[in-house]
Design an enzyme around this catalytic site. Structure first.
Site, PDB file in Angstrom:
ATOM      1  N   ASP A   7       0.742  -1.048  -0.065  1.00  0.00           N
ATOM      2  CA  ASP A   7       0.126   0.222   0.021  1.00  0.00           C
ATOM      3  C   ASP A   7       0.918   1.070  -0.081  1.00  0.00           C
ATOM      4  O   ASP A   7       0.369   2.382  -0.040  1.00  0.00           O
ATOM      5  CB  ASP A   7      -0.933   0.090   1.123  1.00  0.00           C
ATOM      6  CG  ASP A   7      -0.320  -0.020   2.491  1.00  0.00           C
ATOM      7  OD1 ASP A   7       0.789  -0.239   2.479  1.00  0.00           O
ATOM      8  OD2 ASP A   7      -1.041   0.012   3.528  1.00  0.00           O
ATOM      9  N   SER A   8       2.099   0.970   0.009  1.00  0.00           N
ATOM     10  CA  SER A   8       3.126   2.164  -0.342  1.00  0.00           C
ATOM     11  C   SER A   8       2.944   2.766  -1.595  1.00  0.00           C
ATOM     12  O   SER A   8       3.352   3.821  -1.817  1.00  0.00           O
ATOM     13  CB  SER A   8       4.776   1.734  -0.282  1.00  0.00           C
ATOM     14  OG  SER A   8       4.684   0.407  -0.934  1.00  0.00           O
ATOM     15  N   ASP A  30      -1.076  -6.300  -0.446  1.00  0.00           N
ATOM     16  CA  ASP A  30      -1.310  -5.617   0.907  1.00  0.00           C
ATOM     17  C   ASP A  30      -2.643  -5.411   0.940  1.00  0.00           C
ATOM     18  O   ASP A  30      -3.039  -4.352   0.075  1.00  0.00           O
ATOM     19  CB  ASP A  30      -0.390  -4.349   0.804  1.00  0.00           C
ATOM     20  CG  ASP A  30       0.194  -3.916   2.204  1.00  0.00           C
ATOM     21  OD1 ASP A  30       0.224  -4.719   3.227  1.00  0.00           O
ATOM     22  OD2 ASP A  30       1.111  -3.066   2.068  1.00  0.00           O
ATOM     23  N   LYS A  71      -1.241  -9.548   2.590  1.00  0.00           N
ATOM     24  CA  LYS A  71      -0.672  -8.974   3.934  1.00  0.00           C
ATOM     25  C   LYS A  71      -1.434  -8.397   4.564  1.00  0.00           C
ATOM     26  O   LYS A  71      -2.240  -7.430   4.100  1.00  0.00           O
ATOM     27  CB  LYS A  71       0.590  -8.165   3.441  1.00  0.00           C
ATOM     28  CG  LYS A  71       1.459  -7.705   4.748  1.00  0.00           C
ATOM     29  CD  LYS A  71       2.853  -7.312   4.329  1.00  0.00           C
ATOM     30  CE  LYS A  71       2.958  -5.600   3.796  1.00  0.00           C
ATOM     31  NZ  LYS A  71       2.310  -4.668   4.811  1.00  0.00           N
ATOM     32  N   GLU A  92      -1.865  -6.045   8.349  1.00  0.00           N
ATOM     33  CA  GLU A  92      -1.057  -5.383   9.314  1.00  0.00           C
ATOM     34  C   GLU A  92      -1.921  -5.701  10.822  1.00  0.00           C
ATOM     35  O   GLU A  92      -3.051  -5.804  11.017  1.00  0.00           O
ATOM     36  CB  GLU A  92      -0.982  -4.011   9.344  1.00  0.00           C
ATOM     37  CG  GLU A  92      -0.064  -3.466   8.207  1.00  0.00           C
ATOM     38  CD  GLU A  92       0.004  -2.088   7.994  1.00  0.00           C
ATOM     39  OE1 GLU A  92      -0.089  -1.295   8.779  1.00  0.00           O
ATOM     40  OE2 GLU A  92       0.740  -1.647   6.963  1.00  0.00           O
ATOM     41  N   GLU A 128       8.665  -4.493  11.032  1.00  0.00           N
ATOM     42  CA  GLU A 128       8.996  -3.007  10.392  1.00  0.00           C
ATOM     43  C   GLU A 128       9.734  -2.349  11.523  1.00  0.00           C
ATOM     44  O   GLU A 128       9.099  -2.245  12.646  1.00  0.00           O
ATOM     45  CB  GLU A 128       7.846  -2.631   9.668  1.00  0.00           C
ATOM     46  CG  GLU A 128       8.129  -1.194   9.114  1.00  0.00           C
ATOM     47  CD  GLU A 128       7.395  -0.752   8.133  1.00  0.00           C
ATOM     48  OE1 GLU A 128       6.379  -1.484   7.484  1.00  0.00           O
ATOM     49  OE2 GLU A 128       7.454   0.620   7.803  1.00  0.00           O
TER      50      GLU A 128
HETATM   51  O1  KIV Z   1       3.391  -0.958   1.684  1.00  0.00           O
HETATM   52  C1  KIV Z   1       4.637  -1.703   1.577  1.00  0.00           C
HETATM   53  O2  KIV Z   1       5.446  -1.361   0.732  1.00  0.00           O
HETATM   54  C2  KIV Z   1       5.123  -2.258   2.819  1.00  0.00           C
HETATM   55  C3  KIV Z   1       6.375  -2.929   2.985  1.00  0.00           C
HETATM   56  C4  KIV Z   1       6.559  -4.039   3.975  1.00  0.00           C
HETATM   57  C5  KIV Z   1       7.510  -2.539   2.368  1.00  0.00           C
HETATM   58  O3  KIV Z   1       4.059  -2.873   3.581  1.00  0.00           O
END
Ligand code: KIV
Length: 280
Positions: free
Chosen positions: A45-46, A84, A113, A115, A183
């Site tokens: 989500d970056s 993500d 992924k 969080e 992280e």
């Molecule tokens: O959003 C992202 O790029 C991440 C990382 C772990 C690099 O969550």
């Protein structure tokens, strides 16, 4: 070439070979990253910051993740493709979370992924894995909760805090996560956690002793220039390359130097004569 799976990643941890992971957001970049032999491609989500220009990850929509997931999946053959799950796409309730998670798999993700670590997240991970979808956990600093944390703050800086992260990692492992991103954790803490966990740990600014490393592709390419995390390493200067190419193209268009003879289509001589004799 064999596709990377959860089994491949576990074997890498067990054998001591490091897991390489990088983000990607578009078809061509994913294709080259895959060709380079990277094990995991994360549609992070970056992308909210580096591809969409938002100020942080909390602005990213499920629909946006869907578009980038489709593009990356089409460009990837070997690497495991992980999407993500964006802010609030999995926290309202389990049914809506599973719907959003399932849609990413339909768009081409091999895993997702998620969080955090609390009772709700643990139940969601179990239900997701039961539904046949592998889950990568993400603890330590969790960017989607940065407003609650109070900024980009290193996590696990004391023995108590390290033990807390280890406990979270063990709960994620128990819930069925196949690996966990750590992280912004001091490397001694990340080493301790890694040594006390069966599943692989992937470092994002958590030092040298995790089982793998992940970075944002725009950071290693030198493309995103607004901010460079301390732990990111620049391998290129794509910003300079793009600026150079765009400036040269601009100059060539303005001066009439683009296009040249090789860069145009021509009529046949006969059609050209006809066209020129045509009276309006
Ligand atoms: O959003 C992202 O790029 C991440 C990382 C772990 C690099 O969550």
């Amino acid at each position: 070439m064999a596709k990377v799976t959860v089994r491949t990643l576990q074997k890498l941890k067990n054998s001591g070979e490091k897991i390489s992971a990088l983000t990607a957001y578009d078809y061509s970049t994913a294709k080259y990253i895959d060709q380079a032999g990277i094990d995991i491609i994360l549609i992070g989500d970056s992308l909210g910051m580096v591809a969409l220009g938002y100020e942080d990850t909390t602005k990213v929509e499920v629909e946006e993740m869907a578009i980038f997931t489709k593009a990356v999946a089409r460009g990837t053959q070997r690497a495991m493709v992980i999407t993500d799950m964006p802010f609030m796409s999995y926290t309202i309730d389990i049914p809506s979370a599973l719907r959003n998670i399932g849609s990413m798999v339909r768009y081409g993700a091999n895993a997702v992924k998620i969080e955090g670590c609390n009772d709700y997240i643990l139940e969601l991970i179990t239900r997701t894995v039961e539904a046949g979808i592998p889950v990568l956990g993400h603890i330590g600093f969790t960017p989607q909760s940065q407003n609650v944390i109070g900024g980009h703050i290193i996590q696990g800086k004391t023995t108590d805090a390290t033990m807390h992260i280890l406990q979270q990692a063990k709960l994620l492992q128990l819930a069925g996560a196949f690996a966990v991103v750590l992280e912004m954790v001091p490397e001694e803490s990340a080493k301790y956690i890694t040594e006390n966990l069966e599943i692989p740990t992937i470092s994002c600014g958590a030092g040298r002793y995790c089982d793998g490393q992940i970075l944002v592709c725009d950071d290693i390419f030198g493309k995103y220039s607004e901010f460079k995390p301390k732990f990111a390493r620049r391998y290129g200067d794509m910003k300079a390359l793009i600026l150079d190419c765009a400036t040269k193209y601009n100059n060539d268009v303005k001066s009439g130097n683009y296009p040249n003879d090789e860069e145009i289509f021509k009529l046949s001589e006969e059609e050209n004569n006809l066209l020129n004799s045509h009276i309006k």
